[in-house]
Design a protein around this motif. Structure first.
Motif, PDB file in Angstrom:
ATOM      1  N   ASP A   1       9.862 -16.654 -29.856  1.00  0.00           N
ATOM      2  CA  ASP A   1       8.816 -17.671 -29.774  1.00  0.00           C
ATOM      3  C   ASP A   1       9.407 -18.954 -29.197  1.00  0.00           C
ATOM      4  OD1 ASP A   1       6.666 -19.301 -30.025  1.00  0.00           O
ATOM      5  OD2 ASP A   1       6.348 -18.972 -32.163  1.00  0.00           O
ATOM      6  N   PRO A   2       8.956 -19.369 -27.998  1.00  0.00           N
ATOM      7  CA  PRO A   2       9.510 -20.588 -27.423  1.00  0.00           C
ATOM      8  C   PRO A   2       9.082 -21.852 -28.163  1.00  0.00           C
ATOM      9  CG  PRO A   2       7.678 -19.814 -26.106  1.00  0.00           C
ATOM     10  CD  PRO A   2       7.934 -18.757 -27.141  1.00  0.00           C
ATOM     11  N   VAL A   3       7.986 -21.770 -28.903  1.00  0.00           N
ATOM     12  CA  VAL A   3       7.465 -22.960 -29.571  1.00  0.00           C
ATOM     13  C   VAL A   3       8.458 -23.472 -30.609  1.00  0.00           C
ATOM     14  CG1 VAL A   3       5.589 -23.863 -30.991  1.00  0.00           C
ATOM     15  CG2 VAL A   3       5.105 -22.218 -29.170  1.00  0.00           C
ATOM     16  N   VAL A   4       9.072 -22.577 -31.360  1.00  0.00           N
ATOM     17  CA  VAL A   4      10.025 -22.976 -32.390  1.00  0.00           C
ATOM     18  C   VAL A   4      11.217 -23.679 -31.768  1.00  0.00           C
ATOM     19  CG1 VAL A   4      11.552 -22.147 -34.210  1.00  0.00           C
ATOM     20  CG2 VAL A   4       9.300 -21.097 -33.895  1.00  0.00           C
ATOM     21  N   ALA A   5      11.682 -23.165 -30.639  1.00  0.00           N
ATOM     22  CA  ALA A   5      12.831 -23.789 -29.963  1.00  0.00           C
ATOM     23  C   ALA A   5      12.474 -25.163 -29.409  1.00  0.00           C
ATOM     24  CB  ALA A   5      13.327 -22.879 -28.842  1.00  0.00           C
ATOM     25  N   LEU A   6      11.219 -25.347 -29.029  1.00  0.00           N
ATOM     26  CA  LEU A   6      10.819 -26.603 -28.406  1.00  0.00           C
ATOM     27  C   LEU A   6      10.510 -27.696 -29.426  1.00  0.00           C
ATOM     28  CD1 LEU A   6       8.570 -25.087 -25.615  1.00  0.00           C
ATOM     29  CD2 LEU A   6      10.629 -26.422 -25.227  1.00  0.00           C
ATOM     30  N   VAL A   7       9.832 -27.332 -30.524  1.00  0.00           N
ATOM     31  CA  VAL A   7       9.438 -28.360 -31.489  1.00  0.00           C
ATOM     32  C   VAL A   7      10.474 -28.551 -32.584  1.00  0.00           C
ATOM     33  CG1 VAL A   7       7.014 -27.893 -31.063  1.00  0.00           C
ATOM     34  CG2 VAL A   7       8.159 -26.717 -32.940  1.00  0.00           C
ATOM     35  N   GLY A   8      11.419 -27.589 -32.711  1.00  0.00           N
ATOM     36  CA  GLY A   8      12.458 -27.734 -33.715  1.00  0.00           C
ATOM     37  C   GLY A   8      12.150 -26.962 -34.981  1.00  0.00           C
ATOM     38  N   ALA A   9      13.198 -26.636 -35.700  1.00  0.00           N
ATOM     39  CA  ALA A   9      13.042 -25.830 -36.913  1.00  0.00           C
ATOM     40  C   ALA A   9      12.377 -26.604 -38.043  1.00  0.00           C
ATOM     41  CB  ALA A   9      14.411 -25.321 -37.365  1.00  0.00           C
ATOM     42  N   ASP A  10      12.377 -27.932 -37.971  1.00  0.00           N
ATOM     43  CA  ASP A  10      11.803 -28.751 -39.043  1.00  0.00           C
ATOM     44  C   ASP A  10      10.305 -28.991 -38.875  1.00  0.00           C
ATOM     45  OD1 ASP A  10      14.348 -28.989 -40.113  1.00  0.00           O
ATOM     46  OD2 ASP A  10      14.798 -30.829 -38.993  1.00  0.00           O
ATOM     47  N   ALA A  11       9.734 -28.481 -37.813  1.00  0.00           N
ATOM     48  CA  ALA A  11       8.301 -28.702 -37.572  1.00  0.00           C
ATOM     49  C   ALA A  11       7.456 -27.942 -38.595  1.00  0.00           C
ATOM     50  CB  ALA A  11       7.931 -28.253 -36.164  1.00  0.00           C
ATOM     51  N   THR A  12       6.326 -28.530 -38.942  1.00  0.00           N
ATOM     52  CA  THR A  12       5.415 -27.888 -39.885  1.00  0.00           C
ATOM     53  C   THR A  12       4.616 -26.797 -39.186  1.00  0.00           C
ATOM     54  OG1 THR A  12       3.628 -29.434 -39.403  1.00  0.00           O
ATOM     55  CG2 THR A  12       5.215 -30.078 -41.111  1.00  0.00           C
ATOM     56  N   PRO A  13       4.060 -25.845 -39.936  1.00  0.00           N
ATOM     57  CA  PRO A  13       3.226 -24.807 -39.311  1.00  0.00           C
ATOM     58  C   PRO A  13       2.061 -25.386 -38.517  1.00  0.00           C
ATOM     59  CG  PRO A  13       3.801 -24.185 -41.550  1.00  0.00           C
ATOM     60  CD  PRO A  13       4.280 -25.584 -41.371  1.00  0.00           C
ATOM     61  N   GLN A  14       1.494 -26.499 -39.014  1.00  0.00           N
ATOM     62  CA  GLN A  14       0.376 -27.106 -38.284  1.00  0.00           C
ATOM     63  C   GLN A  14       0.841 -27.636 -36.924  1.00  0.00           C
ATOM     64  OE1 GLN A  14       1.202 -27.718 -41.415  1.00  0.00           O
ATOM     65  NE2 GLN A  14      -0.550 -26.833 -42.544  1.00  0.00           N
ATOM     66  N   GLU A  15       2.023 -28.257 -36.885  1.00  0.00           N
ATOM     67  CA  GLU A  15       2.550 -28.781 -35.624  1.00  0.00           C
ATOM     68  C   GLU A  15       2.851 -27.646 -34.635  1.00  0.00           C
ATOM     69  OE1 GLU A  15       4.803 -32.843 -37.173  1.00  0.00           O
ATOM     70  OE2 GLU A  15       5.887 -30.927 -37.127  1.00  0.00           O
ATOM     71  N   ILE A  16       3.368 -26.556 -35.162  1.00  0.00           N
ATOM     72  CA  ILE A  16       3.666 -25.408 -34.310  1.00  0.00           C
ATOM     73  C   ILE A  16       2.387 -24.848 -33.698  1.00  0.00           C
ATOM     74  CG2 ILE A  16       4.511 -23.028 -34.313  1.00  0.00           C
ATOM     75  CD1 ILE A  16       6.589 -23.854 -36.356  1.00  0.00           C
ATOM     76  N   GLU A  17       1.337 -24.725 -34.523  1.00  0.00           N
ATOM     77  CA  GLU A  17       0.074 -24.191 -34.018  1.00  0.00           C
ATOM     78  C   GLU A  17      -0.574 -25.137 -33.015  1.00  0.00           C
ATOM     79  OE1 GLU A  17      -1.140 -21.204 -34.352  1.00  0.00           O
ATOM     80  OE2 GLU A  17       0.655 -20.714 -35.520  1.00  0.00           O
ATOM     81  N   GLN A  18      -0.452 -26.443 -33.257  1.00  0.00           N
ATOM     82  CA  GLN A  18      -1.006 -27.412 -32.315  1.00  0.00           C
ATOM     83  C   GLN A  18      -0.303 -27.322 -30.957  1.00  0.00           C
ATOM     84  OE1 GLN A  18      -0.672 -31.224 -34.227  1.00  0.00           O
ATOM     85  NE2 GLN A  18      -2.389 -30.853 -35.626  1.00  0.00           N
ATOM     86  N   PHE A  19       1.016 -27.192 -30.993  1.00  0.00           N
ATOM     87  CA  PHE A  19       1.775 -27.083 -29.738  1.00  0.00           C
ATOM     88  C   PHE A  19       1.421 -25.789 -29.016  1.00  0.00           C
ATOM     89  CE2 PHE A  19       5.342 -26.278 -26.980  1.00  0.00           C
ATOM     90  CZ  PHE A  19       5.704 -27.548 -26.518  1.00  0.00           C
ATOM     91  N   ARG A  20       1.296 -24.710 -29.782  1.00  0.00           N
ATOM     92  CA  ARG A  20       0.951 -23.421 -29.177  1.00  0.00           C
ATOM     93  C   ARG A  20      -0.430 -23.473 -28.538  1.00  0.00           C
ATOM     94  NH1 ARG A  20       2.307 -20.470 -33.158  1.00  0.00           N
ATOM     95  NH2 ARG A  20       4.282 -19.694 -32.341  1.00  0.00           N
ATOM     96  N   ALA A  21      -1.364 -24.144 -29.196  1.00  0.00           N
ATOM     97  CA  ALA A  21      -2.708 -24.268 -28.638  1.00  0.00           C
ATOM     98  C   ALA A  21      -2.720 -25.188 -27.420  1.00  0.00           C
ATOM     99  CB  ALA A  21      -3.672 -24.790 -29.705  1.00  0.00           C
ATOM    100  N   LEU A  22      -1.895 -26.252 -27.464  1.00  0.00           N
ATOM    101  CA  LEU A  22      -1.836 -27.197 -26.352  1.00  0.00           C
ATOM    102  C   LEU A  22      -1.405 -26.505 -25.056  1.00  0.00           C
ATOM    103  CD1 LEU A  22      -1.838 -30.127 -25.225  1.00  0.00           C
ATOM    104  CD2 LEU A  22       0.557 -30.295 -25.991  1.00  0.00           C
TER     105      LEU A  22
END
Length: 306
Positions: free
Chosen positions: A32-53
């Protein structure tokens, strides 16, 4: 001749399509590239927002069709890291890689082909053995190791050349030498082998019997007939130019597409990686296409057989 060209171009298009598809699938199924981009400390909501963006929440098939559609219109996407057009990012780096590659490749041809010719002419002599030993060293030593050795010798030891970066003609010397060494060694060996195959042919002896001078026989009779293996190596190494530049540009901190690819892979910037892999594939495929077309010009029998 038209059929010959059409088949080669069709193969080129199919190869590029396969590379595009393979790269797309592998990059999206290898993590999953999203985890590498937003960082391991990101919340699930932030990850989903980035993925949707970035519309990474769509199915793989939908993402693939969208990517193919974008490419058909000349768009390669947006970089996940800085939000800029991928084509703009690559355009900034391509001139540096081209400049370095042209300098290195010109040097390799100027050194490798004459060295191979002289080695063939002096077959079995100490001169021949020296050239072949040097050629073996050239294509056997890894680029990164040679680059580090040059930095230790000319930058840290003798303090004659800059160890990294750009700005002056002196910055080109060590990266170009490192990149050219493999190609020059390979060209020397293949040129020697190709020349040895034709030097004893009957048409060479016939030219000598007609009074053609020695160097005219070498240049105008032997070399053109030894051209197909030499053209093959020149084309293949030209196609590998960007791939070989990855290591060299990293060692010397050269701001080209090779170093950009390393950075994009480490940060999982998929759009940039996909575009760079496509550029590398196009370089290789187009180089092979040119080589195939030159085959047909050098030997008409190849055109007829195809």
């Amino acid at each position: 001749m038209t059929r010959f060209w059409s088949l080669k171009i069709l193969r080129t298009v199919l190869t590029l399509w396969f590379v595009i598809t393979f790269t797309f699938v592998v990059l999206r199924t290898s993590g999953d590239p999203v985890v590498a981009l937003v960082g391991a400390d990101a919340t699930p909501q932030e990850i989903e927002q980035f993925r949707a963006l970035w519309r990474l929440d769509d199915s793989l098939w939908v993402q693939y069709l969208r990517y193919i559609g974008q490419m058909a219109t000349g768009q390669f996407g947006i970089s996940y890291r800085d939000g800029r057009e991928v084509i703009d990012i690559i355009a900034e780096r391509v001139p540096w890689t081209i400049m370095l590659g042209l300098v290195a490749y010109a040097g390799a041809i100027v050194i490798g082909i004459p060295a191979g010719i002289f080695a063939a002419i002096k077959r079995g002599s100490p001169f021949d053995n020296l050239i072949m030993a040097t050629a073996v060293f050239g294509f056997a030593i890894p680029n990164f190791f040679l680059g580090i050795l040059l930095i230790l010798l000319f930058s840290l030891g003798l303090q004659l050349l800059p160890s990294s970066g750009t700005g002056t003609i002196w910055h080109f010397i060590m990266p170009a030498l490192t990149l050219a060494t493999f190609t020059a060694g390979t060209l020397a060996r293949f040129t020697r082998s190709a020349m040895l195959e034709v030097l004893d042919k009957l048409y060479i002896r016939a030219a000598a019997a007609k009074g053609v001078s020695y160097w005219k026989r070498i240049v105008f009779h032997a070399l053109p007939n030894a051209g197909i293996p030499i053209v093959t190596i020149i084309g293949l190494n030209l196609g590998e130019l960007i791939g070989g530049a990855i290591v060299v540009e990293t060692v010397f901190a050269w701001p080209g597409v090779g170093r950009l690819l390393v950075t994009a892979v480490s940060s999982r910037d998929l759009a940039v990686v996909q575009a760079l892999v496509l550029v590398m594939a196009m370089t290789m495929v187009i180089a092979n296409l040119i080589v195939d077309l030159l085959y047909g010009l050098l030997d008409p029998r190849i055109r007829v057989s195809n």
